[in-house]
Motif scaffolding. Structure first.
Motif, PDB file in Angstrom:
ATOM      1  N   ASN A 139       8.128   8.654  15.674  1.00  0.00           N
ATOM      2  CA  ASN A 139       7.738   7.679  14.331  1.00  0.00           C
ATOM      3  C   ASN A 139       6.499   6.937  14.962  1.00  0.00           C
ATOM      4  O   ASN A 139       5.598   6.732  13.842  1.00  0.00           O
ATOM      5  N   SER A 140       6.109   6.529  16.102  1.00  0.00           N
ATOM      6  CA  SER A 140       4.922   5.432  16.146  1.00  0.00           C
ATOM      7  C   SER A 140       3.664   6.281  15.926  1.00  0.00           C
ATOM      8  O   SER A 140       3.053   5.705  15.188  1.00  0.00           O
ATOM      9  N   GLU A 141       3.500   7.581  16.338  1.00  0.00           N
ATOM     10  CA  GLU A 141       2.227   8.270  16.151  1.00  0.00           C
ATOM     11  C   GLU A 141       2.574   8.464  14.627  1.00  0.00           C
ATOM     12  O   GLU A 141       1.011   8.638  13.987  1.00  0.00           O
ATOM     13  N   PHE A 142       3.411   8.815  13.970  1.00  0.00           N
ATOM     14  CA  PHE A 142       3.456   8.985  12.324  1.00  0.00           C
ATOM     15  C   PHE A 142       2.883   7.795  11.654  1.00  0.00           C
ATOM     16  O   PHE A 142       2.173   7.728  11.001  1.00  0.00           O
ATOM     17  N   ILE A 143       3.715   6.475  11.873  1.00  0.00           N
ATOM     18  CA  ILE A 143       2.966   5.360  11.388  1.00  0.00           C
ATOM     19  C   ILE A 143       1.764   5.010  11.769  1.00  0.00           C
ATOM     20  O   ILE A 143       0.917   4.547  10.638  1.00  0.00           O
ATOM     21  N   ARG A 144       1.315   5.111  12.930  1.00  0.00           N
ATOM     22  CA  ARG A 144       0.025   5.010  13.223  1.00  0.00           C
ATOM     23  C   ARG A 144      -1.271   5.922  12.226  1.00  0.00           C
ATOM     24  O   ARG A 144      -2.254   5.398  11.815  1.00  0.00           O
ATOM     25  N   SER A 145      -0.605   7.044  12.191  1.00  0.00           N
ATOM     26  CA  SER A 145      -1.557   8.132  11.427  1.00  0.00           C
ATOM     27  C   SER A 145      -1.534   7.737   9.874  1.00  0.00           C
ATOM     28  O   SER A 145      -2.674   7.785   9.372  1.00  0.00           O
ATOM     29  N   VAL A 146      -0.479   7.344   9.369  1.00  0.00           N
ATOM     30  CA  VAL A 146      -0.396   6.843   8.063  1.00  0.00           C
ATOM     31  C   VAL A 146      -1.094   5.599   7.722  1.00  0.00           C
ATOM     32  O   VAL A 146      -2.065   5.495   6.810  1.00  0.00           O
ATOM     33  N   LEU A 147      -0.823   4.581   8.636  1.00  0.00           N
ATOM     34  CA  LEU A 147      -1.598   3.386   8.480  1.00  0.00           C
ATOM     35  C   LEU A 147      -3.295   3.792   8.870  1.00  0.00           C
ATOM     36  O   LEU A 147      -4.028   2.827   7.965  1.00  0.00           O
ATOM     37  N   GLY A 148      -3.544   4.498   9.636  1.00  0.00           N
ATOM     38  CA  GLY A 148      -4.942   4.464   9.699  1.00  0.00           C
ATOM     39  C   GLY A 148      -5.627   5.310   8.478  1.00  0.00           C
ATOM     40  O   GLY A 148      -6.605   4.518   8.372  1.00  0.00           O
ATOM     41  N   LEU A 149      -4.747   5.926   7.984  1.00  0.00           N
ATOM     42  CA  LEU A 149      -5.599   6.486   6.609  1.00  0.00           C
ATOM     43  C   LEU A 149      -5.585   5.556   5.561  1.00  0.00           C
ATOM     44  O   LEU A 149      -6.512   5.308   4.884  1.00  0.00           O
ATOM     45  N   ALA A 150      -4.565   4.731   5.348  1.00  0.00           N
ATOM     46  CA  ALA A 150      -4.415   3.558   4.233  1.00  0.00           C
ATOM     47  C   ALA A 150      -5.394   2.706   4.548  1.00  0.00           C
ATOM     48  O   ALA A 150      -5.983   2.320   3.433  1.00  0.00           O
ATOM     49  N   PHE A 151      -5.651   2.379   5.755  1.00  0.00           N
ATOM     50  CA  PHE A 151      -6.869   1.472   6.144  1.00  0.00           C
ATOM     51  C   PHE A 151      -8.100   1.799   5.758  1.00  0.00           C
ATOM     52  O   PHE A 151      -8.975   1.308   5.031  1.00  0.00           O
ATOM     53  N   LYS A 152      -8.280   3.200   6.043  1.00  0.00           N
ATOM     54  CA  LYS A 152      -9.734   3.759   5.877  1.00  0.00           C
ATOM     55  C   LYS A 152     -10.102   3.742   4.363  1.00  0.00           C
ATOM     56  O   LYS A 152     -11.085   3.495   4.082  1.00  0.00           O
ATOM     57  N   TYR A 153      -8.937   4.051   3.690  1.00  0.00           N
ATOM     58  CA  TYR A 153      -9.273   4.144   2.127  1.00  0.00           C
ATOM     59  C   TYR A 153      -9.074   2.801   1.273  1.00  0.00           C
ATOM     60  O   TYR A 153      -9.062   2.946   0.160  1.00  0.00           O
ATOM     61  N   SER A 154      -8.697   1.616   1.903  1.00  0.00           N
ATOM     62  CA  SER A 154      -8.417   0.600   1.174  1.00  0.00           C
ATOM     63  C   SER A 154      -9.350  -0.602   1.385  1.00  0.00           C
ATOM     64  O   SER A 154      -9.751  -0.930   2.681  1.00  0.00           O
ATOM     65  N   THR A 155     -10.051  -1.015   0.379  1.00  0.00           N
ATOM     66  CA  THR A 155     -10.985  -2.001   0.573  1.00  0.00           C
ATOM     67  C   THR A 155     -10.512  -3.389   0.808  1.00  0.00           C
ATOM     68  O   THR A 155     -11.226  -4.322   1.320  1.00  0.00           O
ATOM     69  N   LEU A 156      -9.409  -3.664   0.434  1.00  0.00           N
ATOM     70  CA  LEU A 156      -8.842  -5.037   0.485  1.00  0.00           C
ATOM     71  C   LEU A 156      -7.723  -5.209   1.472  1.00  0.00           C
ATOM     72  O   LEU A 156      -7.471  -6.152   1.995  1.00  0.00           O
ATOM     73  N   GLY A 157      -6.973  -4.237   1.421  1.00  0.00           N
ATOM     74  CA  GLY A 157      -5.756  -4.243   2.535  1.00  0.00           C
ATOM     75  C   GLY A 157      -4.553  -3.354   2.363  1.00  0.00           C
ATOM     76  O   GLY A 157      -4.614  -2.419   1.483  1.00  0.00           O
ATOM     77  N   VAL A 158      -3.830  -3.368   3.145  1.00  0.00           N
ATOM     78  CA  VAL A 158      -2.558  -2.578   3.132  1.00  0.00           C
ATOM     79  C   VAL A 158      -1.377  -3.441   3.296  1.00  0.00           C
ATOM     80  O   VAL A 158      -1.255  -4.394   4.102  1.00  0.00           O
ATOM     81  N   ALA A 159      -0.236  -3.144   2.504  1.00  0.00           N
ATOM     82  CA  ALA A 159       1.138  -3.792   2.660  1.00  0.00           C
ATOM     83  C   ALA A 159       2.149  -2.728   2.851  1.00  0.00           C
ATOM     84  O   ALA A 159       2.076  -1.873   2.195  1.00  0.00           O
ATOM     85  N   CYS A 160       2.987  -3.051   3.757  1.00  0.00           N
ATOM     86  CA  CYS A 160       4.175  -1.950   4.015  1.00  0.00           C
ATOM     87  C   CYS A 160       5.302  -2.652   4.427  1.00  0.00           C
ATOM     88  O   CYS A 160       5.300  -3.655   4.847  1.00  0.00           O
ATOM     89  N   ASN A 161       6.611  -1.949   4.342  1.00  0.00           N
ATOM     90  CA  ASN A 161       7.608  -2.438   4.935  1.00  0.00           C
ATOM     91  C   ASN A 161       8.236  -1.281   5.782  1.00  0.00           C
ATOM     92  O   ASN A 161       7.988  -0.477   5.731  1.00  0.00           O
ATOM     93  N   PHE A 162       9.170  -2.098   6.776  1.00  0.00           N
ATOM     94  CA  PHE A 162       9.801  -1.129   7.696  1.00  0.00           C
ATOM     95  C   PHE A 162      11.402  -1.197   7.611  1.00  0.00           C
ATOM     96  O   PHE A 162      11.660  -2.461   7.355  1.00  0.00           O
TER      97      PHE A 162
END
Length: 162
Positions: A139-162
């Protein structure tokens, strides 16, 4: 990066698709098919995820979009463009049927780890995608990879829940 480069495996995809296709058959279009439980909880989550930004005129990427219901919430905030990505064919088809005629709405079938589906947006929201245990325990690796992509493509930010 595509799904074979991440902790998300074909086995994970099959498990998730089977879960949501079954819920869709049982409950039809609605929050219950997405596993949100009580009515209204989804809206509360959306409200919290969107609370950081003025979304008027902005673009949103929604990872694990389900039907694309975040669009219905955010269009009231004068959202310019909504791009959702979801893995489950039935959810995507139902979302396209419900919202596909709306201006600025796009719902893509695919994995949240498939970078070819991403485009530059103002904000990425991720609601529910991280709420289950992966079969392979990564899970940690999956979360890091998805968040990495999200931040890469977002100019203002990212919001998520767990």
């Amino acid at each position: 990066m595509n799904s074979k480069d991440t902790p998300w495996s074909d086995d994970e995809s099959d498990t998730v698709v089977a879960r949501y296709e079954s819920r869709l058959r049982e409950h039809g279009f609605g929050e219950e098919a997405l596993g949100w439980g009580e009515k209204g909880r989804q809206r509360l989550r959306f409200s919290v995820l969107a609370s950081r930004w003025d979304l008027s005129g902005k673009s949103i990427l929604d990872l694990g979009a389900g039907f694309g219901d975040f669009y219905a919430f955010a269009k009231k905030l004068n959202l310019r463009e909504y791009i959702g990505i979801d893995l489950t064919p039935g959810l995507v088809a139902a979302g396209r049927e419900k919202y596909g005629h709306e201006p600025g709405f796009s719902l893509k079938l695919g994995s949240a780890t498939d970078e070819s589906l991403f485009q530059q947006v103002n904000v990425t929201v991720i609601s529910g995608l991280f709420n289950f245990r992966l079969n392979n325990g990564r899970n940690s690796e999956f979360i890091r990879s998805v968040l990495g992509l999200a931040f890469k493509y977002s100019t203002l930010g990212v919001a998520c829940n767990f």
